[in-house]
Design a protein around this motif. Sequence first.
Motif, short mmCIF file in Angstrom:
data_model
loop_
_atom_site.label_atom_id
_atom_site.label_comp_id
_atom_site.label_asym_id
_atom_site.label_seq_id
_atom_site.Cartn_x
_atom_site.Cartn_y
_atom_site.Cartn_z
N LEU A 127 -1.65 15.93 0.55
CA LEU A 127 -2.10 16.31 1.04
C LEU A 127 -2.34 17.90 1.40
CD1 LEU A 127 -4.07 14.80 3.48
CD2 LEU A 127 -2.18 15.32 5.13
N LEU A 128 -1.24 17.86 1.33
CA LEU A 128 -1.38 19.94 2.09
C LEU A 128 -2.33 20.18 0.72
CD1 LEU A 128 1.08 20.88 3.73
CD2 LEU A 128 -1.09 20.61 5.01
N LEU A 165 1.02 -1.11 -0.35
CA LEU A 165 -0.06 0.24 -0.42
C LEU A 165 0.59 1.27 0.11
CD1 LEU A 165 -3.11 -0.77 2.44
CD2 LEU A 165 -3.38 -0.23 0.15
N PHE A 166 1.72 1.13 1.02
CA PHE A 166 2.61 2.42 1.45
C PHE A 166 3.66 2.51 0.12
CE2 PHE A 166 5.72 4.77 4.23
CZ PHE A 166 5.10 5.79 4.21
N ASN A 171 -2.42 3.50 8.72
CA ASN A 171 -1.66 2.12 8.83
C ASN A 171 -0.37 1.26 8.93
OD1 ASN A 171 -1.14 -0.10 7.05
ND2 ASN A 171 -3.86 -0.49 6.63
N VAL A 172 0.23 2.64 7.49
CA VAL A 172 2.28 2.39 7.27
C VAL A 172 2.64 2.17 8.81
CG1 VAL A 172 3.68 3.26 7.37
CG2 VAL A 172 2.02 2.51 5.77
N VAL A 188 -4.20 10.34 4.86
CA VAL A 188 -4.28 9.79 6.41
C VAL A 188 -3.94 8.57 6.24
CG1 VAL A 188 -5.56 10.84 8.09
CG2 VAL A 188 -5.12 12.49 6.58
N LEU A 189 -5.54 7.87 5.96
CA LEU A 189 -5.69 6.53 6.00
C LEU A 189 -4.34 5.31 5.79
CD1 LEU A 189 -8.86 5.14 4.93
CD2 LEU A 189 -8.07 5.60 6.98
#
Length: 451
Positions: A398-399, A222-223, A445-446, A440-441
Amino acid sequence: MTTSQGPRAHWSNRWAFFLVTVGSAVGLGNIWKFPYMTGSNGGSAFVLVYLACILAIGVPLLMAETLLGRRGQGNPVATMRVLADEAGATRWWQVIGLIGIVGAFIILSFYSVVAGWVLEYTWRAASGFAALPKEAFADAFGALLASPGKLIFWHTVFMALTAAVVLGGVTSGIERANKIMMPALFAILVFLVGYGALAADLPAAFRFLFHFDPSAINRGVLFAAMGHAFFTLSLGMGAIITYGSYLGREVSIPRTCLAIAAADTGVALLAGLSIFAIVFAQGLEPAAGPGLLLQTLPLAFSQMPGGHVVGLVFFVLVVFAAWTSAISLLEPGVSLLVERFDLGRKAAVTLLSSGVWLLGVAVALSFNEWSAFSLFGLGLFDLLDTLTTKIMMPLAGLLIALFAAWTMKRAHVEEEVGLRGGAFRLWYGVVRYVSPVAIVLIFLNVIGILG
Ligand code: PHE
């Protein structure tokens, strides 16, 4: 906006923006990183998550970042200042521009070292790879990494090539270089896939990439896939904001960005297909890691019919891809130095590329003389890669999502992006909720808070 250099430069037309941005997006990420990450992260599991990240996070953010750039009409920091003022928000948002410029600086330092490996292999490919046993190819790559002189030499050549184009300016340097290299790149890629279909094992490559197996998805996958989606679309590192700032008002952002993302993903998948087709046809190991391109492929080229020509053509393709991306990593910082500190382009390019070069020398040395150095268990190369790709890029992304969808006035966003009705609401909703929550998830998670 004007500077002491005269009115702000703009791309000649819509096609030019498409080409330069595809030039930025398509790079070592597509041809070197994507195949080896796929190979080491379970093949199709990685591809599946990567494609999902491109759709849910990548494309919406590519549009958002482009619209910020076009509305701000400045270097990444100035753009964010203008837009923050317009939205009546704090000027702290300038940090988006700063993260981008610092990130691009760091990425370019190791990018150029890897591009240097590719230059060395292009040089070797020109005289053909001799048919030697498997170990000889691993040893040859190992010997390159162990040689500070060679690494620094090719890194220097690559930085000089990059600086030379950026020195030429927006239209007569960056645009012109892309107009030559990108069409050539596509032609070579089509040739290689055709060759893969005829002379290598395309069906095996197809199964490896697309036989979707969700059970192989884990945290690491995922990461890695999210980080790579950012990396491959050049997101959050000032490149897209800067290229967007040279964009004229007549261009449709959604349509162009979709086409850019499709081209970028297409190139990655085609490169993956042709590389794995060769790997499987020769019975080689797909999970060879970063050396996949440089140990496994030359071995294959040395044994295939027509391998001499195909090998050379292939490495030229990788050089073009890396070069057009490196240009987009240098330009954001240069535009900042020129506009903010009133430097001439020549001084700005020299200053910045010397700084990048210096950090790159440290990266080159980290493979040999300084290989004992490590932080958090990572050598300098992995450290810089992790810091930028897995942390700074998602953070900047994200920002950007938060700024575009929560801070800017909705009417301004709507006017700039040029979508109407349901299409606008869909995109806006994704940038407002889906992309930030997904980023964020994956982070949580990581860190291990979730799952
Ligand atoms: N997208 C480029 C690649 O895939 C790398 C890149 C990252 C370029 C960030 C510019 C900004 O190789």
